[in-house]
Design an enzyme around this catalytic site. Structure first.
Site, PDB file in Angstrom:
ATOM      1  N   HIS A 100       9.022 -21.175  51.028  1.00 13.55           N
ATOM      2  CA  HIS A 100       9.731 -21.351  49.758  1.00 13.55           C
ATOM      3  C   HIS A 100      11.114 -21.926  49.993  1.00 13.55           C
ATOM      4  CE1 HIS A 100      12.306 -17.811  50.390  1.00 13.55           C
ATOM      5  NE2 HIS A 100      11.221 -17.113  50.684  1.00 13.55           N
ATOM      6  N   CYS A 124       9.754 -14.426  55.166  1.00 14.41           N
ATOM      7  CA  CYS A 124       9.239 -15.702  54.673  1.00 14.41           C
ATOM      8  C   CYS A 124       9.818 -16.860  55.483  1.00 14.41           C
ATOM      9  CB  CYS A 124       9.597 -15.884  53.203  1.00 14.41           C
ATOM     10  SG  CYS A 124       8.693 -14.784  52.099  1.00 14.41           S
TER      11      CYS A 124
END
Length: 148
Positions: A100, A124
């Site tokens: 992301h 992430c």
């Protein structure tokens, strides 16, 4: 010195390509992440003959919240998420682990933390927004993700 660093960089890219060529994917795409050097490669082709479509610096998990290693698959995508911040263009590869954008102040495109190339996420893989969008736009569901 400059040519030495370029030569070393090319060797690392070639080594990573050799590693990637061991893997197959259910699509003609493969994403490979080197946690130690914070590098992400998006490859096209098939097992034994991958080539780089993109090769970028990313941010991976902090020591206390590491990005998991292993083989995964792209299982979902979405435009944004966050509470008190917003991250854009997410591509899910394992549970709550995603590719992301960097975090932005909630509902804006004003960066909250624009650092890339560091071990700073909660697990992430963070990218500049244009690169997160590139993966979101181009890499299909079921693509193999290899993190080492």
């Amino acid at each position: 010195l400059h040519s030495t660093s370029r030569r070393q960089r090319q060797m690392c890219i070639r080594d990573r390509l050799n590693l990637a060529n061991r893997y197959s994917s259910n699509t003609s795409w493969l994403i490979a992440v080197d946690r130690q050097t914070c590098r992400l490669g998006v490859l096209r082709g098939q097992r034994g003959s991958w080539s780089y479509a993109q090769y970028w610096t990313c941010s991976t998990g902090a020591p206390s919240t590491p990005t998991p290693t292993g083989e995964y698959s792209v299982t979902g995508k979405g435009y944004s998420f966050g509470h008190g911040y917003t991250c854009y263009y997410y591509t899910q590869f394992y549970g709550d682990y995603l590719f992301h954008s960097i975090p932005y102040y909630q509902g804006t495109i004003n960066p909250m933390d624009s650092r890339i190339g560091m071990h700073i996420s909660q697990g992430c893989v963070r990218l500049p927004i244009d690169r997160a969008k590139w993966i979101w736009d181009n890499v299909p569901l079921a693509t193999k993700v290899v993190i080492y």
